[in-house]
Design a protein around this motif. Structure first.
Motif, PDB file in Angstrom:
ATOM      1  N   LEU A 204       0.674  -0.951  -0.040  1.00 44.65           N
ATOM      2  CA  LEU A 204      -0.490   0.118   0.233  1.00 44.65           C
ATOM      3  C   LEU A 204       0.839   0.951  -0.072  1.00 44.65           C
ATOM      4  CD1 LEU A 204      -2.919  -1.535   2.220  1.00 44.65           C
ATOM      5  CD2 LEU A 204      -2.834  -0.925  -0.412  1.00 44.65           C
ATOM      6  N   GLY A 205       1.809   1.069   0.770  1.00 46.42           N
ATOM      7  CA  GLY A 205       2.874   2.000   0.871  1.00 46.42           C
ATOM      8  C   GLY A 205       3.444   3.066  -0.765  1.00 46.42           C
ATOM      9  N   ALA A 206       3.460   1.625  -1.270  1.00 45.51           N
ATOM     10  CA  ALA A 206       4.580   1.699  -2.604  1.00 45.51           C
ATOM     11  C   ALA A 206       3.478   2.115  -3.664  1.00 45.51           C
ATOM     12  CB  ALA A 206       4.748   0.545  -3.331  1.00 45.51           C
ATOM     13  N   LEU A 207       2.261   2.007  -3.207  1.00 50.73           N
ATOM     14  CA  LEU A 207       0.592   2.420  -4.332  1.00 50.73           C
ATOM     15  C   LEU A 207       0.659   3.835  -3.936  1.00 50.73           C
ATOM     16  CD1 LEU A 207      -1.276   1.870  -6.168  1.00 50.73           C
ATOM     17  CD2 LEU A 207      -2.346   0.683  -4.762  1.00 50.73           C
ATOM     18  N   ILE A 208       0.943   4.325  -3.140  1.00 50.87           N
ATOM     19  CA  ILE A 208       0.276   5.696  -2.694  1.00 50.87           C
ATOM     20  C   ILE A 208       2.079   6.269  -3.162  1.00 50.87           C
ATOM     21  CG2 ILE A 208       0.979   6.781  -0.236  1.00 50.87           C
ATOM     22  CD1 ILE A 208      -0.548   5.231   1.318  1.00 50.87           C
ATOM     23  N   ASP A 209       3.043   6.314  -3.053  1.00 52.67           N
ATOM     24  CA  ASP A 209       3.973   6.770  -3.624  1.00 52.67           C
ATOM     25  C   ASP A 209       3.839   6.544  -5.639  1.00 52.67           C
ATOM     26  OD1 ASP A 209       5.130   7.437  -1.202  1.00 52.67           O
ATOM     27  OD2 ASP A 209       6.885   5.189  -1.564  1.00 52.67           O
ATOM     28  N   TRP A 210       2.931   6.122  -6.159  1.00 52.81           N
ATOM     29  CA  TRP A 210       2.580   5.849  -7.349  1.00 52.81           C
ATOM     30  C   TRP A 210       1.887   6.726  -8.042  1.00 52.81           C
ATOM     31  CZ3 TRP A 210      -1.304   4.787 -10.349  1.00 52.81           C
ATOM     32  CH2 TRP A 210      -0.852   4.456 -11.390  1.00 52.81           C
ATOM     33  N   MET A 211       0.593   6.415  -6.803  1.00 52.84           N
ATOM     34  CA  MET A 211      -0.764   7.484  -7.020  1.00 52.84           C
ATOM     35  C   MET A 211      -0.336   8.987  -6.887  1.00 52.84           C
ATOM     36  SD  MET A 211      -3.941   5.735  -5.117  1.00 52.84           S
ATOM     37  CE  MET A 211      -5.179   6.516  -5.723  1.00 52.84           C
ATOM     38  N   ASP A 212       0.752   9.717  -5.865  1.00 53.59           N
ATOM     39  CA  ASP A 212       1.135  10.907  -5.876  1.00 53.59           C
ATOM     40  C   ASP A 212       1.758  11.380  -7.046  1.00 53.59           C
ATOM     41  OD1 ASP A 212       0.850  10.753  -3.089  1.00 53.59           O
ATOM     42  OD2 ASP A 212       2.824  10.591  -2.131  1.00 53.59           O
ATOM     43  N   HIS A 213       2.670   9.986  -7.510  1.00 53.67           N
ATOM     44  CA  HIS A 213       3.271  11.104  -8.983  1.00 53.67           C
ATOM     45  C   HIS A 213       1.799  11.068 -10.438  1.00 53.67           C
ATOM     46  CE1 HIS A 213       6.765   9.364  -7.024  1.00 53.67           C
ATOM     47  NE2 HIS A 213       7.692  10.715  -8.329  1.00 53.67           N
ATOM     48  N   GLN A 214       0.969   9.913 -10.158  1.00 47.61           N
ATOM     49  CA  GLN A 214      -0.227  10.031 -10.904  1.00 47.61           C
ATOM     50  C   GLN A 214      -0.930  11.901 -10.304  1.00 47.61           C
ATOM     51  OE1 GLN A 214       0.071   8.488 -13.269  1.00 47.61           O
ATOM     52  NE2 GLN A 214       1.986   7.523 -12.441  1.00 47.61           N
ATOM     53  N   HIS A 215      -0.486  12.104  -9.467  1.00 50.99           N
ATOM     54  CA  HIS A 215      -1.947  13.209  -8.576  1.00 50.99           C
ATOM     55  C   HIS A 215      -2.837  12.817  -8.599  1.00 50.99           C
ATOM     56  CE1 HIS A 215       1.606  16.028  -9.614  1.00 50.99           C
ATOM     57  NE2 HIS A 215       1.279  15.835 -10.944  1.00 50.99           N
ATOM     58  N   LEU A 216      -3.220  11.721  -7.766  1.00 46.90           N
ATOM     59  CA  LEU A 216      -4.283  11.220  -7.187  1.00 46.90           C
ATOM     60  C   LEU A 216      -4.620  10.937  -5.834  1.00 46.90           C
ATOM     61  CD1 LEU A 216      -3.940   7.870  -9.866  1.00 46.90           C
ATOM     62  CD2 LEU A 216      -5.646   9.414 -10.476  1.00 46.90           C
ATOM     63  N   GLY A 217      -5.126  11.616  -5.502  1.00 49.42           N
ATOM     64  CA  GLY A 217      -5.942  12.018  -4.015  1.00 49.42           C
ATOM     65  C   GLY A 217      -4.469  12.656  -3.154  1.00 49.42           C
ATOM     66  N   TYR A 218      -4.493  12.044  -1.786  1.00 49.85           N
ATOM     67  CA  TYR A 218      -3.495  12.526  -0.893  1.00 49.85           C
ATOM     68  C   TYR A 218      -4.264  12.014   0.583  1.00 49.85           C
ATOM     69  CZ  TYR A 218      -7.412  15.387   0.612  1.00 49.85           C
ATOM     70  OH  TYR A 218      -9.005  15.692   0.849  1.00 49.85           O
ATOM     71  N   GLY A 219      -2.407  12.027   1.395  1.00 49.94           N
ATOM     72  CA  GLY A 219      -2.746  11.796   2.529  1.00 49.94           C
ATOM     73  C   GLY A 219      -2.661  10.440   2.059  1.00 49.94           C
ATOM     74  N   ALA A 220      -2.767   9.247   3.322  1.00 49.13           N
ATOM     75  CA  ALA A 220      -3.129   7.662   3.330  1.00 49.13           C
ATOM     76  C   ALA A 220      -4.704   7.245   2.884  1.00 49.13           C
ATOM     77  CB  ALA A 220      -2.892   7.083   5.056  1.00 49.13           C
ATOM     78  N   PHE A 221      -4.418   5.888   2.791  1.00 44.12           N
ATOM     79  CA  PHE A 221      -5.976   5.666   2.566  1.00 44.12           C
ATOM     80  C   PHE A 221      -6.590   5.492   3.772  1.00 44.12           C
ATOM     81  CE2 PHE A 221      -3.506   2.906  -0.900  1.00 44.12           C
ATOM     82  CZ  PHE A 221      -3.683   3.470  -1.648  1.00 44.12           C
ATOM     83  N   THR A 222      -7.957   6.426   3.337  1.00 42.56           N
ATOM     84  CA  THR A 222      -8.632   5.836   5.087  1.00 42.56           C
ATOM     85  C   THR A 222      -9.541   4.681   5.008  1.00 42.56           C
ATOM     86  OG1 THR A 222     -10.381   7.730   3.614  1.00 42.56           O
ATOM     87  CG2 THR A 222      -8.727   8.240   4.881  1.00 42.56           C
ATOM     88  N   ALA A 223      -9.449   4.396   4.054  1.00 41.79           N
ATOM     89  CA  ALA A 223     -10.693   3.192   3.416  1.00 41.79           C
ATOM     90  C   ALA A 223      -9.992   1.876   3.140  1.00 41.79           C
ATOM     91  CB  ALA A 223     -12.047   2.673   3.530  1.00 41.79           C
ATOM     92  N   VAL A 224      -9.593   0.903   3.110  1.00 44.54           N
ATOM     93  CA  VAL A 224      -9.282  -0.520   2.404  1.00 44.54           C
ATOM     94  C   VAL A 224     -10.143  -1.858   2.050  1.00 44.54           C
ATOM     95  CG1 VAL A 224      -6.778  -2.338   1.476  1.00 44.54           C
ATOM     96  CG2 VAL A 224      -6.416   0.468   2.916  1.00 44.54           C
ATOM     97  N   THR A 225     -10.419  -2.145   1.358  1.00 47.98           N
ATOM     98  CA  THR A 225     -11.444  -3.266   1.478  1.00 47.98           C
ATOM     99  C   THR A 225     -11.286  -3.931   0.268  1.00 47.98           C
ATOM    100  OG1 THR A 225     -12.993  -1.805   2.489  1.00 47.98           O
ATOM    101  CG2 THR A 225     -13.864  -3.902   1.855  1.00 47.98           C
ATOM    102  N   PRO A 226     -11.132  -5.334   0.735  1.00 47.02           N
ATOM    103  CA  PRO A 226     -10.755  -6.239  -0.506  1.00 47.02           C
ATOM    104  C   PRO A 226     -12.576  -6.270  -0.665  1.00 47.02           C
ATOM    105  CG  PRO A 226      -9.586  -7.217   1.399  1.00 47.02           C
ATOM    106  CD  PRO A 226     -10.312  -6.099   2.077  1.00 47.02           C
ATOM    107  N   LEU A 227     -12.678  -6.391  -2.342  1.00 46.41           N
ATOM    108  CA  LEU A 227     -13.265  -7.506  -2.393  1.00 46.41           C
ATOM    109  C   LEU A 227     -13.163  -9.067  -3.559  1.00 46.41           C
ATOM    110  CD1 LEU A 227     -14.314  -3.972  -4.978  1.00 46.41           C
ATOM    111  CD2 LEU A 227     -15.375  -4.449  -2.513  1.00 46.41           C
ATOM    112  N   THR A 228     -14.396  -9.464  -3.768  1.00 45.49           N
ATOM    113  CA  THR A 228     -14.740 -10.405  -4.827  1.00 45.49           C
ATOM    114  C   THR A 228     -15.075  -9.732  -5.885  1.00 45.49           C
ATOM    115  OG1 THR A 228     -16.925 -10.779  -3.952  1.00 45.49           O
ATOM    116  CG2 THR A 228     -15.651 -11.302  -2.271  1.00 45.49           C
TER     117      THR A 228
END
Length: 348
Positions: A17-41
């Motif tokens: 999740l940390g690496a994904l946040i870094d990637w999203m930062d470079h894509q300018h997609l959101g800010y800060g930590a994830f406030t919800a993470v839910t696995p889906l089927t």
């Protein structure tokens, strides 16, 4: 409703999740930590998560924990298709961003817009279960989306092999079936396969015009709106290719449930009354596409042939101990049902 902010232990090695946040930062997609993470089927073994960041929800999709050889290509293909569908009238998950290079996070992946809807294979909500006219609309809106897809003029260079698509179908899947003979315990498939193959070769349509195909049109790969019979999205585009879009209609012909709501691949939808019959769906599709449906039966038979052979592969693997026995037997029964349906269509 509270949401977990950590992944289950079994998923932690496969999504950083940390690496994904870094990637999203470079894509300018959101800010800060994830406030919800839910696995889906989902309908496949791909890892699917619903994420919330900066007040926006995302659907994250990556290959299975143990990727197959083609898994990263599947992600890249799905991202290309969803990008090509933007701005069309085909209901689909909106593509937010994708990463085609598996070396960035260890896998190719995509981020999609969440779909506000339900999957009918998981049961009908009270609104839909209580009204046959709503269920009728579900079937009609479903084929309308496929008719719209058949008219999409997608610019997707080097996507699939559209040339000779119809000519190579029987041989391609015949070779797949013959490959199962490498499993000593597999007894073969004695349900009229050769007769169906011969019929397909003798009756092949000559009016082929390439277009975009979903590739796995089945009610399990749909989502419908909560308070109407409208299709919210066609999902799971990983088998999409360029070929003859009428094969998507054929897939519906092959799998559409019987009057009791039982389909050929083991799914049951209740209540079923109100859903249109297959002839009504074909006619409705034909009113909304420029493509001839004189060969609709041929595409239905081809879909039975192709899907039956694909499902038989799991049965063969189960006999070799590489898939659960119960799953293999269930899919073998589905293969028999599909070839039975093909036999009825070719005898008509």
């Amino acid at each position: 409703m509270g949401q977990p902010l950590q992944l289950p232990d079994e998923l932690k090695p496969f999504v950083d999740l940390g690496a994904l946040i870094d990637w999203m930062d470079h894509q300018h997609l959101g800010y800060g930590a994830f406030t919800a993470v839910t696995p889906l089927t989902g309908g496949t073994q791909n890892i699917l998560l619903r994420l919330t960041r900066g007040g926006r929800d995302y659907i994250f999709r990556r290959p299975p924990p143990t990727p197959r050889k083609e898994s990263h290509d599947v992600m890249r293909r799905e991202a290309r298709v969803l990008g090509a569908l933007q701005g069309t009238s085909v209901p689909h998950p909106g593509l937010i961003a994708s990463e085609p290079d598996e070396n960035q996070l260890g896998y190719a992946f995509l981020l999609m817009e969440p779909i506000d809807g339900f999957n009918p294979s998981e049961g009908l909500p009270a609104f839909h279960a209580s009204d046959p006219t709503v269920r009728s609309r579900m079937g009609l809106s479903y084929v309308e989306s496929l008719a719209a897809l058949a008219e999409v003029n997608a610019e997707l260079p080097n996507f699939g092999q559209p040339d000779g698509f119809l000519e190579r179908q029987v041989g391609r899947w015949q070779a797949q079936l013959e490959g199962y003979s490498r499993v000593d315990a597999w007894p073969g498939l004695a349900c009229g396969v050769d007769r169906v193959a011969d019929w397909l070769e003798r009756n092949r349509p000559t009016d082929y015009r390439p277009g975009l195909i979903h590739g796995d049109c089945h009610l399990a790969n749909t989502m419908f709106e909560h308070q109407s019979g409208e299709l919210a999205a066609l999902i799971d585009w990983e088998l999409a290719t360029m070929g003859d879009p009428r094969l998507d209609l054929g897939w519906i012909i092959a799998t559409w449930p019987d009057p009791l709501g039982r389909d050929t691949v083991g799914m049951e939808i209740t209540p079923w009354d109100g859903f249109p019959d297959i002839d009504t769906l074909i006619a409705h599709y034909g009113q909304r596409t420029s493509r001839s449906l004189d060969s609709a039966t041929w595409f239905g038979v081809l879909a039975c042939y192709k899907l039956g052979i694909l499902l038989e592969g799991t049965y063969a693997r189960s006999l070799a101990g590489r898939a659960p026995k119960a799953v293999g037997e269930r899919l073998h029964a589905a293969t028999i049902a599909l070839f039975d349906r093909a036999a009825r269509m070719t005898a008509a």
